[in-house]
Design a protein around this motif. Structure first.
Motif, PDB file in Angstrom:
ATOM      1  N   ILE A  16     -36.782  44.735  53.744  1.00 34.13           N
ATOM      2  CA  ILE A  16     -36.707  45.864  52.818  1.00 34.13           C
ATOM      3  C   ILE A  16     -35.300  45.955  52.240  1.00 34.13           C
ATOM      4  O   ILE A  16     -34.322  46.017  52.981  1.00 34.13           O
ATOM      5  CB  ILE A  16     -37.084  47.175  53.524  1.00 34.13           C
ATOM      6  CG1 ILE A  16     -38.547  47.111  53.963  1.00 34.13           C
ATOM      7  CG2 ILE A  16     -36.816  48.379  52.624  1.00 34.13           C
ATOM      8  CD1 ILE A  16     -38.998  48.283  54.799  1.00 34.13           C
ATOM      9  N   ASN A  17     -35.218  45.949  50.924  1.00 32.32           N
ATOM     10  CA  ASN A  17     -33.943  46.115  50.232  1.00 32.32           C
ATOM     11  C   ASN A  17     -33.663  47.619  50.152  1.00 32.32           C
ATOM     12  O   ASN A  17     -34.326  48.337  49.405  1.00 32.32           O
ATOM     13  CB  ASN A  17     -34.009  45.502  48.837  1.00 32.32           C
ATOM     14  CG  ASN A  17     -32.687  45.596  48.103  1.00 32.32           C
ATOM     15  OD1 ASN A  17     -31.841  46.432  48.408  1.00 32.32           O
ATOM     16  ND2 ASN A  17     -32.515  44.730  47.123  1.00 32.32           N
ATOM     17  N   ILE A  18     -32.673  48.079  50.914  1.00 35.93           N
ATOM     18  CA  ILE A  18     -32.399  49.516  50.972  1.00 35.93           C
ATOM     19  C   ILE A  18     -31.745  50.043  49.690  1.00 35.93           C
ATOM     20  O   ILE A  18     -31.617  51.248  49.522  1.00 35.93           O
ATOM     21  CB  ILE A  18     -31.550  49.884  52.205  1.00 35.93           C
ATOM     22  CG1 ILE A  18     -30.226  49.127  52.232  1.00 35.93           C
ATOM     23  CG2 ILE A  18     -32.352  49.652  53.471  1.00 35.93           C
ATOM     24  CD1 ILE A  18     -29.293  49.534  53.365  1.00 35.93           C
ATOM     25  N   ASN A  19     -31.362  49.151  48.788  1.00 33.95           N
ATOM     26  CA  ASN A  19     -30.787  49.579  47.508  1.00 33.95           C
ATOM     27  C   ASN A  19     -31.838  49.787  46.428  1.00 33.95           C
ATOM     28  O   ASN A  19     -31.543  50.391  45.404  1.00 33.95           O
ATOM     29  CB  ASN A  19     -29.746  48.572  47.021  1.00 33.95           C
ATOM     30  CG  ASN A  19     -28.445  48.706  47.769  1.00 33.95           C
ATOM     31  OD1 ASN A  19     -28.072  49.799  48.182  1.00 33.95           O
ATOM     32  ND2 ASN A  19     -27.764  47.591  47.971  1.00 33.95           N
ATOM     33  N   SER A  20     -33.038  49.302  46.648  1.00 31.04           N
ATOM     34  CA  SER A  20     -34.061  49.439  45.608  1.00 31.04           C
ATOM     35  C   SER A  20     -35.403  49.971  46.114  1.00 31.04           C
ATOM     36  O   SER A  20     -36.261  50.305  45.304  1.00 31.04           O
ATOM     37  CB  SER A  20     -34.286  48.089  44.921  1.00 31.04           C
ATOM     38  OG  SER A  20     -34.762  47.130  45.849  1.00 31.04           O
ATOM     39  N   ALA A  21     -35.560  50.085  47.418  1.00 30.72           N
ATOM     40  CA  ALA A  21     -36.842  50.517  47.980  1.00 30.72           C
ATOM     41  C   ALA A  21     -37.125  51.983  47.677  1.00 30.72           C
ATOM     42  O   ALA A  21     -36.208  52.805  47.636  1.00 30.72           O
ATOM     43  CB  ALA A  21     -36.845  50.287  49.484  1.00 30.72           C
ATOM     44  N   ASP A  22     -38.404  52.294  47.478  1.00 32.49           N
ATOM     45  CA  ASP A  22     -38.794  53.691  47.267  1.00 32.49           C
ATOM     46  C   ASP A  22     -38.981  54.374  48.623  1.00 32.49           C
ATOM     47  O   ASP A  22     -38.876  53.746  49.679  1.00 32.49           O
ATOM     48  CB  ASP A  22     -40.061  53.780  46.422  1.00 32.49           C
ATOM     49  CG  ASP A  22     -41.269  53.098  47.058  1.00 32.49           C
ATOM     50  OD1 ASP A  22     -41.213  52.709  48.247  1.00 32.49           O
ATOM     51  OD2 ASP A  22     -42.285  52.964  46.375  1.00 32.49           O
TER      52      ASP A  22
END
Length: 89
Positions: A28-34
């Motif tokens: 999970i990309n924490i900069n783009s995840a909803d």
């Protein structure tokens, strides 16, 4: 009476069932995840997911996954539990 096919079937079904339990979780990309995606992390519920998004919007993108512990309510232990699933790419 031979039970070999029956036992072989049971072993196969058991192997398949337990194999899914060890399936690798997605990164999970924490900069783009909803919020819904972030809530899938261990120890992160809906309110903490929203806090991550609010922190990200106020402070800019995370530089490293460990920066997630800067979000109020998220400790180093939570980051450590999810370390293999976090990215900032």
């Amino acid at each position: 009476m031979k039970h070999t096919p029956f036992f072989a079937t049971l072993v196969l079904l058991f192997s398949l069932a337990t194999g899914f339990a060890y399936a690798e979780q997605p990164v999970i990309n924490i900069n783009s995840a909803d919020a819904v995606t972030l809530a899938n992390l261990d120890g992160i519920g809906a309110s903490k997911a929203e806090a991550i998004i609010a922190y990200r919007e106020a402070n800019g993108p995370f530089q490293a996954p460990q920066d997630l512990s800067n979000v109020k309510g998220i400790g180093a232990r939570t980051v450590e539990k999810n370390a293999d699933r976090l990215t900032v790419k």
